[in-house]
Enzyme design. Structure first.
Site, PDB file in Angstrom:
ATOM      1  N   CYS A 121       9.609 -25.645  -2.315  1.00 23.60           N
ATOM      2  CA  CYS A 121       9.181 -25.266  -0.960  1.00 23.60           C
ATOM      3  C   CYS A 121      10.373 -24.926  -0.086  1.00 23.60           C
ATOM      4  O   CYS A 121      11.417 -25.571  -0.144  1.00 23.60           O
ATOM      5  CB  CYS A 121       8.431 -26.429  -0.323  1.00 23.60           C
ATOM      6  SG  CYS A 121       6.711 -26.516  -0.795  1.00 23.60           S
ATOM      7  N   ARG A 151      17.904 -28.536   1.327  1.00 18.91           N
ATOM      8  CA  ARG A 151      17.604 -29.385   0.159  1.00 18.91           C
ATOM      9  C   ARG A 151      18.732 -29.394  -0.886  1.00 18.91           C
ATOM     10  O   ARG A 151      18.552 -28.956  -2.023  1.00 18.91           O
ATOM     11  CB  ARG A 151      16.271 -28.982  -0.460  1.00 18.91           C
ATOM     12  CG  ARG A 151      15.149 -29.059   0.545  1.00 18.91           C
ATOM     13  CD  ARG A 151      13.802 -28.813  -0.045  1.00 18.91           C
ATOM     14  NE  ARG A 151      13.202 -30.024  -0.582  1.00 18.91           N
ATOM     15  CZ  ARG A 151      11.956 -30.077  -1.036  1.00 18.91           C
ATOM     16  NH1 ARG A 151      11.222 -29.017  -1.061  1.00 18.91           N
ATOM     17  NH2 ARG A 151      11.471 -31.204  -1.477  1.00 18.91           N
ATOM     18  N   ARG A 157      -0.136 -25.574  -5.914  1.00 16.75           N
ATOM     19  CA  ARG A 157       0.941 -26.362  -6.520  1.00 16.75           C
ATOM     20  C   ARG A 157       0.654 -27.857  -6.434  1.00 16.75           C
ATOM     21  O   ARG A 157       1.116 -28.619  -7.285  1.00 16.75           O
ATOM     22  CB  ARG A 157       2.267 -26.103  -5.776  1.00 16.75           C
ATOM     23  CG  ARG A 157       2.990 -24.854  -6.195  1.00 16.75           C
ATOM     24  CD  ARG A 157       4.395 -24.866  -5.609  1.00 16.75           C
ATOM     25  NE  ARG A 157       4.994 -26.180  -5.775  1.00 16.75           N
ATOM     26  CZ  ARG A 157       5.737 -26.806  -4.876  1.00 16.75           C
ATOM     27  NH1 ARG A 157       6.036 -26.232  -3.743  1.00 16.75           N
ATOM     28  NH2 ARG A 157       6.226 -27.997  -5.116  1.00 16.75           N
ATOM     29  N   LYS A 208       0.962 -36.123  -7.127  1.00 16.74           N
ATOM     30  CA  LYS A 208       1.828 -35.010  -7.551  1.00 16.74           C
ATOM     31  C   LYS A 208       3.286 -35.454  -7.664  1.00 16.74           C
ATOM     32  O   LYS A 208       3.944 -35.202  -8.674  1.00 16.74           O
ATOM     33  CB  LYS A 208       1.724 -33.864  -6.538  1.00 16.74           C
ATOM     34  CG  LYS A 208       2.836 -32.839  -6.671  1.00 16.74           C
ATOM     35  CD  LYS A 208       2.887 -31.917  -5.474  1.00 16.74           C
ATOM     36  CE  LYS A 208       4.149 -31.121  -5.405  1.00 16.74           C
ATOM     37  NZ  LYS A 208       5.316 -31.836  -4.863  1.00 16.74           N
ATOM     38  N   ASN A 209       3.795 -36.108  -6.623  1.00 16.91           N
ATOM     39  CA  ASN A 209       5.226 -36.414  -6.623  1.00 16.91           C
ATOM     40  C   ASN A 209       5.613 -37.459  -7.668  1.00 16.91           C
ATOM     41  O   ASN A 209       6.760 -37.488  -8.120  1.00 16.91           O
ATOM     42  CB  ASN A 209       5.686 -36.848  -5.227  1.00 16.91           C
ATOM     43  CG  ASN A 209       5.772 -35.663  -4.277  1.00 16.91           C
ATOM     44  OD1 ASN A 209       5.682 -34.507  -4.698  1.00 16.91           O
ATOM     45  ND2 ASN A 209       5.936 -35.935  -2.993  1.00 16.91           N
TER      46      ASN A 209
HETATM   47  C1  UD1 Z   1      10.662 -35.486  -2.059  1.00 22.28           C
HETATM   48  C2  UD1 Z   1       9.238 -35.016  -2.208  1.00 22.28           C
HETATM   49  C3  UD1 Z   1       8.818 -34.193  -0.998  1.00 22.28           C
HETATM   50  C4  UD1 Z   1       9.087 -34.981   0.285  1.00 22.28           C
HETATM   51  C5  UD1 Z   1      10.507 -35.517   0.324  1.00 22.28           C
HETATM   52  C6  UD1 Z   1      10.749 -36.459   1.499  1.00 22.28           C
HETATM   53  C7  UD1 Z   1       8.980 -34.847  -4.585  1.00 22.28           C
HETATM   54  C8  UD1 Z   1       8.812 -33.956  -5.767  1.00 22.28           C
HETATM   55  N1  UD1 Z   1       9.123 -34.239  -3.402  1.00 22.28           N
HETATM   56  O1  UD1 Z   1      11.475 -34.314  -2.020  1.00 22.28           O
HETATM   57  O2  UD1 Z   1       7.423 -33.909  -1.117  1.00 22.28           O
HETATM   58  O3  UD1 Z   1       8.898 -34.120   1.389  1.00 22.28           O
HETATM   59  O4  UD1 Z   1      10.803 -36.252  -0.877  1.00 22.28           O
HETATM   60  O5  UD1 Z   1       9.885 -37.537   1.441  1.00 22.28           O
HETATM   61  O6  UD1 Z   1       8.939 -36.049  -4.700  1.00 22.28           O
HETATM   62  N2  UD1 Z   1      19.316 -34.701   0.673  1.00 22.28           N
HETATM   63  C9  UD1 Z   1      20.675 -34.535   0.648  1.00 22.28           C
HETATM   64  N3  UD1 Z   1      21.319 -34.570  -0.558  1.00 22.28           N
HETATM   65  C10 UD1 Z   1      20.667 -34.770  -1.731  1.00 22.28           C
HETATM   66  C11 UD1 Z   1      19.277 -34.956  -1.698  1.00 22.28           C
HETATM   67  C12 UD1 Z   1      18.620 -34.909  -0.482  1.00 22.28           C
HETATM   68  O7  UD1 Z   1      21.299 -34.354   1.674  1.00 22.28           O
HETATM   69  O8  UD1 Z   1      21.316 -34.795  -2.795  1.00 22.28           O
HETATM   70  C13 UD1 Z   1      18.585 -34.667   1.962  1.00 22.28           C
HETATM   71  C14 UD1 Z   1      17.586 -33.525   2.042  1.00 22.28           C
HETATM   72  O9  UD1 Z   1      18.182 -32.333   2.480  1.00 22.28           O
HETATM   73  C15 UD1 Z   1      16.588 -34.071   3.029  1.00 22.28           C
HETATM   74  C16 UD1 Z   1      16.606 -35.585   2.768  1.00 22.28           C
HETATM   75  O10 UD1 Z   1      17.801 -35.843   2.050  1.00 22.28           O
HETATM   76  O11 UD1 Z   1      17.020 -33.839   4.345  1.00 22.28           O
HETATM   77  C17 UD1 Z   1      15.436 -36.098   1.977  1.00 22.28           C
HETATM   78  O12 UD1 Z   1      15.290 -35.350   0.780  1.00 22.28           O
HETATM   79  P1  UD1 Z   1      14.696 -35.980  -0.562  1.00 22.28           P
HETATM   80  O13 UD1 Z   1      14.128 -37.339  -0.259  1.00 22.28           O
HETATM   81  O14 UD1 Z   1      15.712 -35.861  -1.622  1.00 22.28           O
HETATM   82  O15 UD1 Z   1      13.508 -34.992  -0.869  1.00 22.28           O
HETATM   83  P2  UD1 Z   1      13.048 -34.430  -2.253  1.00 22.28           P
HETATM   84  O16 UD1 Z   1      13.293 -35.444  -3.323  1.00 22.28           O
HETATM   85  O17 UD1 Z   1      13.567 -33.065  -2.420  1.00 22.28           O
END
Ligand code: UD1
Length: 425
Positions: A118, A123, A404, A23-24
């Site tokens: 989610c 996020r 999803r 999925k991701n």
């Molecule tokens: C992706 C995955 C999700 C998984 C997560 C962590 C997808 C579609 N989703 O989510 O299933 O749980 O990685 O492995 O691939 N953060 C910031 N600033 C940013 C971006 C992120 O502070 O601009 C923080 C977030 O709040 C969180 C951490 O970084 O605490 C990790 O988030 P991130 O790796 O970006 O997760 P997603 O890409 O949203």
């Protein structure tokens, strides 16, 4: 229509299950196909609601998108006629944020409704924006409309050090940088399997990306990319979900179409708890066999970025540890609010206390059926595992969350001997 599952628990899972495409990876690769400027064919895509939603989003932007076979999607981006991605389907899906990098790289502009997804914490997307700005884009936040607008007459390669390790920011900035002039160096990047898969797809389209899977990614921008055919990797989190479910039901399950190296953190924890995990190769593909005969021992775990224990499997693993002997300590390091499933597990007789990012799970002999509700995708997976291992009947509500991200969930579990029925409200 919102539906629910009725699950008759207490049945040992036995047999073989085949894992679907990730999925991701899929939700990043579909928007990434916009960058090709030609037709792309994506294979091994999972049949899940998130893929359908992205298909609809690309179609609304003007692309021609069609399933040519069950798991094959043909994407023709040449008919895209707008950079306005501010409609509802975009805001209701977190992964639509990848349109920022893809549209900016392809057309030099995009207006994007800010993503939902989610409910597992704040996020933010500050790292995505920081990256786009470093590449020379002008990025404006319109907070009154919850929209981000980005525009660049020319993207220029840059050196970017991410403040946090983010899967989304790594992929998003990588997408835009593929079309930037000169070299981009991304430091402190995510190393998750789907980051590597997206990089492989982009390279297949003619991009020049080196280092995906390490802490530093180097990209030489290209003026033009081209179409290609690409097969998405198997889903690490779906694999882990079936591994944990096998152990939780004291089962014996062979899991096919897997990449065992992606599963090492999960295999290690399951073995520490007393399960047997064997890796194999049947000549056609790799498989994992998970066998568990006894009550598990408690284990402690901390969620970490890859190759550590993935946060997406923290919730399923907790359901398993609810019936371990002893107390397990689970520390959630990635998201600040990922214990929504605890309240529901307690309804089933679990003894779990939460203090900030730490959950203590005191194992009980067994869980019992209850009426419970998923609050997010992986919370749903957690509750289903709990229900499969519990005595009696469980109703799991809000299964649109698991729809999803899990292809044919009830069919796959039922083929292993479970009893899961999808019921209309
Ligand atoms: C992706 C995955 C999700 C998984 C997560 C962590 C997808 C579609 N989703 O989510 O299933 O749980 O990685 O492995 O691939 N953060 C910031 N600033 C940013 C971006 C992120 O502070 O601009 C923080 C977030 O709040 C969180 C951490 O970084 O605490 C990790 O988030 P991130 O790796 O970006 O997760 P997603 O890409 O949203």
């Amino acid at each position: 229509m919102n539906q629910y599952y009725t699950i008759h628990g207490g049945r040992r899972l036995e047999g073989t299950v085949t894992i679907s495409g990730a999925k991701n990876a899929a939700v990043a690769i579909i928007p990434a196909a916009i960058l090709a400027g030609e037709c792309c064919i994506l294979e091994n895509l999972p049949h899940i609601a998130d893929v359908q939603s992205l298909k609809k989003i690309l179609e609304k932007l003007g692309a021609n998108v069609e399933f040519t076979r069950g798991d094959c999607l043909k994407i023709d981006p040449t008919t895209i006629n707008t950079c306005d991605a501010t409609f509802d389907e975009v805001s209701s899906m977190r992964a639509s944020s990848y349109l920022l990098g893809a549209m900016l790289g392809a057309y030099g502009e995009v207006e994007l409704a800010l993503p939902g997804g989610c409910v597992i914490g704040a996020r933010p997307i500050d790292q995505h924006i920081k990256g786009m700005r470093a590449l020379g884009a002008k990025v404006y936040m319109d907070e009154s409309r919850n929209v981000v607008r980005a525009q660049a007459s020319k993207l220029k390669g840059a050196e970017i050090f991410f403040d946090v390790v983010s899967v989304g920011a790594t992929i998003n900035v990588m997408l835009a940088a593929c079309k930037a002039e000169g070299q981009t160096i991304l430091q402190n990047v995510a190393k998750e399997p789907h980051v590597v898969d997206v990089a492989n797809f982009l390279n297949m389209m003619g991009a020049s990306i080196k280092g995906a899977g390490t802490d530093v990614i180097r990209i030489i921008g290209r003026k033009r990319l081209h179409g290609c055919t690409y097969a998405v990797i198997p889903d690490q989190i779906e694999t882990g979900t079936y591994m944990i479910a096998a152990a939780a039901t004291r089962g014996d399950v062979v899991i096919k179409n897997v990449i065992p190296t992606h599963m090492e953190a999960i295999s290690a924890k399951l073995m520490e708890s007393g399960a047997r995990v064997i890796e194999g190769d049947d000549g056609r593909e790799y498989y994992l066999r998970v066998t568990m005969n006894d009550r598990p021992r408690s284990v402690n775990l901390k969620t970490m970025v890859y190759p550590g224990f993935p946060t997406d499997l923290q919730q399923p693993m907790m359901a398993y540890l609810c019936t371990a002997s002893g107390t397990s300590v689970i520390q959630e390091n990635i998201f600040e609010n990922r214990f929504n499933h605890v309240k529901e597990l307690r309804r089933m007789g679990a003894i779990v206390t939460v203090s900030k990012r730490i959950a203590k799970v005191r194992g009980v002999e067994s869980l019992r059926g209850a009426d419970i509700s998923a609050t997010d995708l992986r919370a749903g997976a957690s509750l289903i595992i709990a229900a499969l291992s519990a005595s009696g009947v469980t109703t799991v509500r809000n299964i649109h969350y698991t729809d999803r991200g899990y292809e044919h969930l009830e069919h796959k579990f039922n083929a292993l001997g479970a009893s899961i029925e999808r019921c209309p409200l």
